[in-house]
Design a protein around this motif. Structure first.
Motif, PDB file in Angstrom:
ATOM      1  N   TYR A 115       1.002  -1.226   0.055  1.00 43.20           N
ATOM      2  CA  TYR A 115      -0.016  -0.102  -0.060  1.00 43.20           C
ATOM      3  C   TYR A 115       1.029   1.296   0.040  1.00 43.20           C
ATOM      4  CZ  TYR A 115       0.939   0.085   4.987  1.00 43.20           C
ATOM      5  OH  TYR A 115       1.700  -0.056   6.316  1.00 43.20           O
ATOM      6  N   LYS A 116       0.514   2.493  -0.132  1.00 44.54           N
ATOM      7  CA  LYS A 116       1.025   3.667  -0.082  1.00 44.54           C
ATOM      8  C   LYS A 116       0.296   4.331   1.148  1.00 44.54           C
ATOM      9  CE  LYS A 116       2.712   4.204  -4.732  1.00 44.54           C
ATOM     10  NZ  LYS A 116       2.466   5.164  -6.025  1.00 44.54           N
ATOM     11  N   GLN A 117       1.377   4.971   1.530  1.00 47.91           N
ATOM     12  CA  GLN A 117       1.023   5.956   2.945  1.00 47.91           C
ATOM     13  C   GLN A 117       1.870   7.436   2.582  1.00 47.91           C
ATOM     14  OE1 GLN A 117       1.744   4.699   6.808  1.00 47.91           O
ATOM     15  NE2 GLN A 117      -0.059   5.739   7.789  1.00 47.91           N
ATOM     16  N   GLY A 118       1.127   8.370   2.416  1.00 45.61           N
ATOM     17  CA  GLY A 118       1.764   9.637   2.357  1.00 45.61           C
ATOM     18  C   GLY A 118       2.872   9.812   1.168  1.00 45.61           C
ATOM     19  N   GLY A 119       2.361   8.890  -0.123  1.00 50.88           N
ATOM     20  CA  GLY A 119       2.986   8.798  -1.102  1.00 50.88           C
ATOM     21  C   GLY A 119       4.221   7.676  -1.276  1.00 50.88           C
ATOM     22  N   GLU A 120       4.385   7.061   0.098  1.00 47.86           N
ATOM     23  CA  GLU A 120       5.422   5.990   0.058  1.00 47.86           C
ATOM     24  C   GLU A 120       4.937   4.681   0.036  1.00 47.86           C
ATOM     25  OE1 GLU A 120       8.990   4.777   3.448  1.00 47.86           O
ATOM     26  OE2 GLU A 120       7.602   6.657   3.804  1.00 47.86           O
ATOM     27  N   GLN A 121       5.666   3.810  -0.712  1.00 47.28           N
ATOM     28  CA  GLN A 121       5.273   2.448  -1.034  1.00 47.28           C
ATOM     29  C   GLN A 121       5.670   1.755   0.263  1.00 47.28           C
ATOM     30  OE1 GLN A 121       3.708   1.187  -3.744  1.00 47.28           O
ATOM     31  NE2 GLN A 121       3.207  -0.494  -2.350  1.00 47.28           N
ATOM     32  N   LYS A 122       4.744   0.891   1.013  1.00 51.28           N
ATOM     33  CA  LYS A 122       4.991   0.070   2.120  1.00 51.28           C
ATOM     34  C   LYS A 122       4.493  -1.298   1.971  1.00 51.28           C
ATOM     35  CE  LYS A 122       5.294   4.081   5.482  1.00 51.28           C
ATOM     36  NZ  LYS A 122       4.550   4.254   6.712  1.00 51.28           N
ATOM     37  N   ARG A 123       4.999  -2.197   2.481  1.00 49.27           N
ATOM     38  CA  ARG A 123       4.798  -3.570   2.559  1.00 49.27           C
ATOM     39  C   ARG A 123       4.504  -4.158   3.887  1.00 49.27           C
ATOM     40  NH1 ARG A 123       5.304  -5.322  -2.766  1.00 49.27           N
ATOM     41  NH2 ARG A 123       6.588  -3.932  -4.180  1.00 49.27           N
ATOM     42  N   TRP A 124       3.595  -5.096   3.997  1.00 53.15           N
ATOM     43  CA  TRP A 124       3.351  -5.700   5.398  1.00 53.15           C
ATOM     44  C   TRP A 124       2.915  -7.372   4.995  1.00 53.15           C
ATOM     45  CZ3 TRP A 124      -1.053  -8.351   6.876  1.00 53.15           C
ATOM     46  CH2 TRP A 124      -0.930  -8.924   8.436  1.00 53.15           C
ATOM     47  N   ARG A 125       3.527  -8.143   5.929  1.00 56.54           N
ATOM     48  CA  ARG A 125       3.357  -9.646   5.911  1.00 56.54           C
ATOM     49  C   ARG A 125       2.966 -10.010   7.449  1.00 56.54           C
ATOM     50  NH1 ARG A 125       4.780 -13.511   2.300  1.00 56.54           N
ATOM     51  NH2 ARG A 125       6.253 -11.768   1.034  1.00 56.54           N
ATOM     52  N   GLY A 126       2.004 -11.014   7.332  1.00 53.29           N
ATOM     53  CA  GLY A 126       1.587 -11.673   8.817  1.00 53.29           C
ATOM     54  C   GLY A 126       0.429 -12.317   8.777  1.00 53.29           C
ATOM     55  N   ALA A 127      -0.146 -12.632  10.019  1.00 55.46           N
ATOM     56  CA  ALA A 127      -1.226 -13.338   9.853  1.00 55.46           C
ATOM     57  C   ALA A 127      -2.594 -12.529   9.461  1.00 55.46           C
ATOM     58  CB  ALA A 127      -1.419 -13.935  11.348  1.00 55.46           C
ATOM     59  N   ALA A 128      -3.645 -13.435   8.865  1.00 53.27           N
ATOM     60  CA  ALA A 128      -4.961 -12.848   8.387  1.00 53.27           C
ATOM     61  C   ALA A 128      -5.672 -12.115   9.900  1.00 53.27           C
ATOM     62  CB  ALA A 128      -5.785 -14.105   7.983  1.00 53.27           C
ATOM     63  N   ALA A 129      -5.263 -12.701  10.879  1.00 45.37           N
ATOM     64  CA  ALA A 129      -5.869 -11.908  12.054  1.00 45.37           C
ATOM     65  C   ALA A 129      -5.638 -10.591  12.289  1.00 45.37           C
ATOM     66  CB  ALA A 129      -5.860 -13.113  13.295  1.00 45.37           C
ATOM     67  N   ASP A 130      -4.212 -10.269  11.984  1.00 44.34           N
ATOM     68  CA  ASP A 130      -3.660  -9.047  12.237  1.00 44.34           C
ATOM     69  C   ASP A 130      -3.857  -8.007  11.026  1.00 44.34           C
ATOM     70  OD1 ASP A 130      -2.600  -9.967  14.508  1.00 44.34           O
ATOM     71  OD2 ASP A 130      -0.823 -10.710  13.704  1.00 44.34           O
ATOM     72  N   LEU A 131      -4.489  -8.546  10.124  1.00 48.70           N
ATOM     73  CA  LEU A 131      -4.875  -7.853   8.902  1.00 48.70           C
ATOM     74  C   LEU A 131      -5.512  -6.286   9.235  1.00 48.70           C
ATOM     75  CD1 LEU A 131      -4.064  -7.091   5.745  1.00 48.70           C
ATOM     76  CD2 LEU A 131      -6.375  -8.329   5.486  1.00 48.70           C
ATOM     77  N   ALA A 132      -6.431  -6.317   9.831  1.00 47.61           N
ATOM     78  CA  ALA A 132      -7.351  -5.171  10.142  1.00 47.61           C
ATOM     79  C   ALA A 132      -6.731  -4.048  10.794  1.00 47.61           C
ATOM     80  CB  ALA A 132      -8.519  -5.494  10.981  1.00 47.61           C
ATOM     81  N   THR A 133      -5.537  -4.413  11.696  1.00 50.59           N
ATOM     82  CA  THR A 133      -5.052  -3.384  12.321  1.00 50.59           C
ATOM     83  C   THR A 133      -3.874  -3.036  11.628  1.00 50.59           C
ATOM     84  OG1 THR A 133      -4.348  -4.925  13.793  1.00 50.59           O
ATOM     85  CG2 THR A 133      -6.303  -3.801  14.815  1.00 50.59           C
ATOM     86  N   ALA A 134      -3.231  -3.861  10.878  1.00 49.03           N
ATOM     87  CA  ALA A 134      -1.848  -3.749  10.047  1.00 49.03           C
ATOM     88  C   ALA A 134      -1.912  -2.403   9.092  1.00 49.03           C
ATOM     89  CB  ALA A 134      -1.206  -4.791   9.496  1.00 49.03           C
ATOM     90  N   ILE A 135      -2.811  -2.325   8.474  1.00 53.47           N
ATOM     91  CA  ILE A 135      -2.983  -1.483   7.407  1.00 53.47           C
ATOM     92  C   ILE A 135      -3.664  -0.031   7.776  1.00 53.47           C
ATOM     93  CG2 ILE A 135      -3.914  -1.004   5.010  1.00 53.47           C
ATOM     94  CD1 ILE A 135      -2.100  -3.341   5.190  1.00 53.47           C
ATOM     95  N   PRO A 136      -2.742   1.070   7.657  1.00 54.58           N
ATOM     96  CA  PRO A 136      -3.314   2.247   8.212  1.00 54.58           C
ATOM     97  C   PRO A 136      -4.637   2.663   7.509  1.00 54.58           C
ATOM     98  CG  PRO A 136      -0.955   2.326   7.723  1.00 54.58           C
ATOM     99  CD  PRO A 136      -1.453   1.235   7.139  1.00 54.58           C
ATOM    100  N   LYS A 137      -5.391   3.448   8.195  1.00 57.33           N
ATOM    101  CA  LYS A 137      -6.843   3.880   7.751  1.00 57.33           C
ATOM    102  C   LYS A 137      -6.524   4.898   6.536  1.00 57.33           C
ATOM    103  CE  LYS A 137      -9.302   3.445  12.032  1.00 57.33           C
ATOM    104  NZ  LYS A 137      -9.996   3.890  12.963  1.00 57.33           N
ATOM    105  N   ASP A 138      -5.399   5.629   6.273  1.00 64.78           N
ATOM    106  CA  ASP A 138      -5.080   6.423   5.358  1.00 64.78           C
ATOM    107  C   ASP A 138      -4.245   5.753   4.239  1.00 64.78           C
ATOM    108  OD1 ASP A 138      -2.588   6.120   6.656  1.00 64.78           O
ATOM    109  OD2 ASP A 138      -2.127   8.370   6.505  1.00 64.78           O
ATOM    110  N   ALA A 139      -4.190   4.488   4.344  1.00 67.00           N
ATOM    111  CA  ALA A 139      -3.410   3.879   2.992  1.00 67.00           C
ATOM    112  C   ALA A 139      -4.229   3.941   1.644  1.00 67.00           C
ATOM    113  CB  ALA A 139      -3.221   2.453   3.642  1.00 67.00           C
ATOM    114  N   THR A 140      -3.435   3.793   0.772  1.00 67.72           N
ATOM    115  CA  THR A 140      -4.198   3.943  -0.691  1.00 67.72           C
ATOM    116  C   THR A 140      -3.442   2.783  -1.350  1.00 67.72           C
ATOM    117  OG1 THR A 140      -2.554   5.709  -1.462  1.00 67.72           O
ATOM    118  CG2 THR A 140      -4.661   6.418  -0.443  1.00 67.72           C
ATOM    119  N   GLU A 141      -4.136   2.487  -2.664  1.00 64.89           N
ATOM    120  CA  GLU A 141      -3.452   1.564  -3.404  1.00 64.89           C
ATOM    121  C   GLU A 141      -3.417   0.122  -2.771  1.00 64.89           C
ATOM    122  OE1 GLU A 141      -0.604   3.057  -6.109  1.00 64.89           O
ATOM    123  OE2 GLU A 141      -1.216   5.047  -6.039  1.00 64.89           O
TER     124      GLU A 141
END
Length: 272
Positions: A115-141
């Motif tokens: 995803y992108k946050q503030g124009g910066e490309q970011k990545r995350w990897r983890g468990a499905a149970a943690d997905l809801a809190t792992a992605i920032p609310k202002d994330a795009t793409e």
């Protein structure tokens, strides 16, 4: 190793059969049993587990053993004994205390996201149970991938049996037609791939001979499943073979996510 070319076999579509440089692939995951066909009153096997550049050679990182499970011939849960993890490999023992075929499994599930946050490309990897809190609310793409991988090996005490070979109906699995512990170099073997219990059609399958560290090239068969998910392998010679297949797409358990599923096994092919 000379280049290998085989014509089409029944229930088989061969995309190519090539000898490729040993360094062409990297970081394969594998389980390697010390033997697959055993007899006697108290047979045991030792299984090596690693991720490496050269098949069955320890040169990268060990495989973690947290998800290893043993299925006994009667379908009951077997036991992993003497587990240990070192710098480059993990090992464990399995006592074949019942006659028939055992299945040793390592299943991993997880989620990756970009995803992108503030124009910066970011990545995350983890468990499905943690997905809801792992992605920032202002994330795009936001792009989400649900990943599953199943590694299996088989070992038989005495006569082969089929109860432990039953599929679970979840993810990409091997549904053997030819028993995986009844493989001989002179006899073609047929298998089926299923995704969530249904035929996995038109899936590419890599079959790679072990021991490539000591060869200028390794023997690799490029196969493809037919409409019923079936494919047939004509073994070039006896030895240990690594088989991998993967699919993308299908129904994900996570809304809006793509799906990737992979299957890996190591098969022992005996001489005539």
């Amino acid at each position: 190793m000379t280049q290998i070319r085989r014509g089409a076999l029944a229930a088989l579509s061969i995309a190519a059969a090539l000898a490729v440089p040993a360094a062409a692939h990297a970081h394969r995951q594998w389980l390697l049993p010390s033997a697959t066909v055993l007899s006697g009153a108290d047979p045991w096997i030792t299984v090596d587990a690693a991720v490496s550049n050269d098949l069955f050679y320890f040169d990268h990182v060990p495989m973690r053993l947290d998800s290893i499970a043993v299925i006994a011939p009667d379908g009951s849960k077997g036991e992993v004994k003497n587990p240990a993890t070192g710098k480059y490999r993990s090992t464990f023992d399995v006592q074949l205390d019942k006659p028939g075929t055992y299945k040793i499994v390592n299943v991993s599930d997880g989620v990756s996201a970009s995803y992108k946050q503030g124009g910066e490309q970011k990545r995350w990897r983890g468990a499905a149970a943690d997905l809801a809190t792992a992605i920032p609310k202002d994330a795009t793409e936001v792009k989400i991938m649900e990943n599953s991988r199943r590694l299996e090996v088989f070992a038989t005490r005495g006569s082969p049996s089929k109860d432990a070979l039953k599929i679970t109906g979840k993810g990409l699995e091997l549904d053997p037609v030819t028993h995986p512990n009844d493989l001989v170099a002179s006899e073609p073997a047929t298998f089926k791939l299923v995704i969530d219990g249904k035929p996995a059609a038109d899936v590419e399958v890599d079959v790679v001979a072990g021991g490539n560290r000591y060869r200028s090239a390794t023997t690799e068969l490029k196969l493809k499943t037919d409409a019923q998910g079936a494919f047939t392998v004509k073994w070039p010679e006896a030895g240990m073979y690594w088989l991998e297949a993967s699919v993308r797409g299908g129904q994900s358990s996570i809304p809006g996510a793509e799906r990737s599923a992979a299957y890996v096994t190591t098969l022992e092919v005996l001489p005539d």
